[in-house]
Design a protein around this motif. Sequence first.
Motif, PDB file in Angstrom:
ATOM      1  N   TRP A 111      80.846  97.248   8.438  1.00  0.00           N
ATOM      2  CA  TRP A 111      80.575  95.910   8.991  1.00  0.00           C
ATOM      3  C   TRP A 111      81.678  94.938   8.576  1.00  0.00           C
ATOM      4  O   TRP A 111      82.129  94.117   9.367  1.00  0.00           O
ATOM      5  N   LYS A 112      82.068  95.033   7.323  1.00  0.00           N
ATOM      6  CA  LYS A 112      83.088  94.142   6.773  1.00  0.00           C
ATOM      7  C   LYS A 112      84.412  94.312   7.529  1.00  0.00           C
ATOM      8  O   LYS A 112      85.070  93.333   7.887  1.00  0.00           O
ATOM      9  N   LYS A 113      84.783  95.558   7.747  1.00  0.00           N
ATOM     10  CA  LYS A 113      86.029  95.869   8.459  1.00  0.00           C
ATOM     11  C   LYS A 113      86.017  95.235   9.853  1.00  0.00           C
ATOM     12  O   LYS A 113      87.053  94.804  10.356  1.00  0.00           O
ATOM     13  N   ILE A 117      80.165  89.146   7.911  1.00  0.00           N
ATOM     14  CA  ILE A 117      80.177  88.655   6.533  1.00  0.00           C
ATOM     15  C   ILE A 117      78.841  88.905   5.832  1.00  0.00           C
ATOM     16  O   ILE A 117      77.832  89.165   6.465  1.00  0.00           O
ATOM     17  N   GLU A 118      78.890  88.814   4.501  1.00  0.00           N
ATOM     18  CA  GLU A 118      77.704  89.085   3.688  1.00  0.00           C
ATOM     19  C   GLU A 118      76.746  87.892   3.683  1.00  0.00           C
ATOM     20  O   GLU A 118      77.180  86.760   3.557  1.00  0.00           O
TER      21      GLU A 118
ATOM     22  N   TYR B 105      76.240  99.592  -1.326  1.00  0.00           N
ATOM     23  CA  TYR B 105      77.296  98.591  -1.132  1.00  0.00           C
ATOM     24  C   TYR B 105      77.491  97.761  -2.406  1.00  0.00           C
ATOM     25  O   TYR B 105      78.611  97.538  -2.849  1.00  0.00           O
TER      26      TYR B 105
END
Lengths: 347, 347
Positions: A111-113, A117-118, B105
């Motif tokens: 997801w980050k790639k 965002i978190e 994660y």
Amino acid sequence: MSIYSQRIKELQRLLKKEKLDAVVINRPIEAGFLTGFYLDGCVLLISKTNAWAFVPKMLFEHFKYKVPFVEAVASNDIKAGVIAEIKKYKFKIKKTVFQPETETYVSGMFWKKHGLIEKAGLTACLRLTKKGAELKAIRKACHVAAKAFLVIKSRIKAGRTEISVARELEDIMQAMGATGPSFDLIVAFGANSALPHHETSMRVLKKNEAVLIDYGCIYDFYRSDMTRTFFYGKADTEFKKVYSIVETSQKKAVKALKSGIKAAFIDKTARDLIMDEGYGQYFVHGTGHGVGLEIHEAPTVNSKSKDILKEGMILTVEPGIYLNGKFGVRIEDTLLVKKNGCEILTK
Amino acid sequence: MSIYSQRIKELQRLLKKEKLDAVVINRPIEAGFLTGFYLDGCVLLISKTNAWAFVPKMLFEHFKYKVPFVEAVASNDIKAGVIAEIKKYKFKIKKTVFQPETETYVSGMFWKKHGLIEKAGLTACLRLTKKGAELKAIRKACHVAAKAFLVIKSRIKAGRTEISVARELEDIMQAMGATGPSFDLIVAFGANSALPHHETSMRVLKKNEAVLIDYGCIYDFYRSDMTRTFFYGKADTEFKKVYSIVETSQKKAVKALKSGIKAAFIDKTARDLIMDEGYGQYFVHGTGHGVGLEIHEAPTVNSKSKDILKEGMILTVEPGIYLNGKFGVRIEDTLLVKKNGCEILTK
């Protein structure tokens, strides 16, 4: 509107409040909380106004049947499908989030790639306090477990193995309506009771030994958790003393429970009493934890917890004293936090 | 030397070969593979010459008793303890690794923040093929499951619920020595059999319906997996035809299994036959998967798999045809890959 549609709406309200466009939900328990469909492999994409489910081909018919209120997309490459949908609907990628505490390292990095965002705690916030159908299910799971103890206790005899008792306890709970045990039940005889997470074994019960049973069941996906310890035969002075200390500690902590209190204070209440009696070093774990869809969930009840108790939280209070090589005593109930106190559900 | 000490030594040889200083192991199943201690919460740090375990206080006595060959450190802040140890021993931080496929994660990001780097597949490499005690345990788990089917089949009658059959099947396997079911057993009657991951329910069996049972058991931590489908009553032409296609497909794929073959070729062998018969669109999942400590592990047996079969791998072959609203047929065995063929373990 089903409870699941309501929960999705609540999550959408949270998204609006946090000024976010969408969230990916990629953990069976979170997806199950929002849809009633708990099987592994589905990813939800919830925007402020829509909800999609990306479902493996093999689960597609099953999902459509059980979750008609979410738009299902059959996909062989689930995560890529989610990213394509995010792009198609032009969600602002910087406002599309994943929940770090619910992802594996590999999926979180994916997801980050792709620019997500978190944002922690969105579904956790909805799961933290229980109401309506959730509370009803937990009540039933607790009630069944408590009732089952009365049945199994009279059947525990010298010569029986821990495993046979665990298995029969499961059977009793299932006959009372439970769908299964809420974790690998712990049945510990004699010195095994001094291991807080003893693995139920072929050990045979002898006369004049401690019996510790840590167990619970599932009803409609929600869990109960309780521990009972007793002495089979004639208890010696040491067991009686230790039992009495744990019992007093547990009762005191339960009495202190109410909305607005720090969880750490509950731990301190239970622990101080055991320390004052000189057994502090033998109480080797936290005092409790939340229970719900998972057997351990928020809040945390230990000395480091920052959690504040709220009305509707479900948690355990379970002090214990473990005398290695001799015996252990733990007493645990599942409780509902109320405004001015609490309700013991496992009785 | 115990099998666990041997496995740690093998991992240390891998570290040397890969010119790495140390690896953190932070997943119960991987830690259990290396120590025999499968309980949640412990982190191992394995260097080229040493092995440490960082263990929560509540599991410390338990761990020391079961794993005397690893130096245990009781800790209340496990991950911080690991980092401190890495610094103390001056492992080159750039040569200390974590396995991305085994981390959450949150924990993976923690290791990364402290400078550890990703290195996939170290323990996976040791777990990929089975030998000695592992093979013995899987053989037993498969044998018990296969034998149990003969018992349960004769007890399946009209009027019984799916859940009661699942529960009795578990009992039969436990009585034969299994420690538990290897997953939530699937018992599906009638149209429920058309859902590959049907959730076993209170549905009652009627005369002239399909019965599909996907099940297995655990023996000494290792699992078996198998599926049997049959018709209760007098099967119609369509069921007979579909059953015969799935049976032929499964047999052909099993016959093609041997060391050196691509896993994707096994999928193609099973799938081509079903496609040629015109049912390709109803075979909605991959042909199989590895089995071991986990019910799904490497290798993957589907059209996209890059895996090459090796002697000692354990995997399932399980083609199926699912006719929504009518019935489904799946036939599954667990197999041991050999040099010039395979051995069916679930018989």
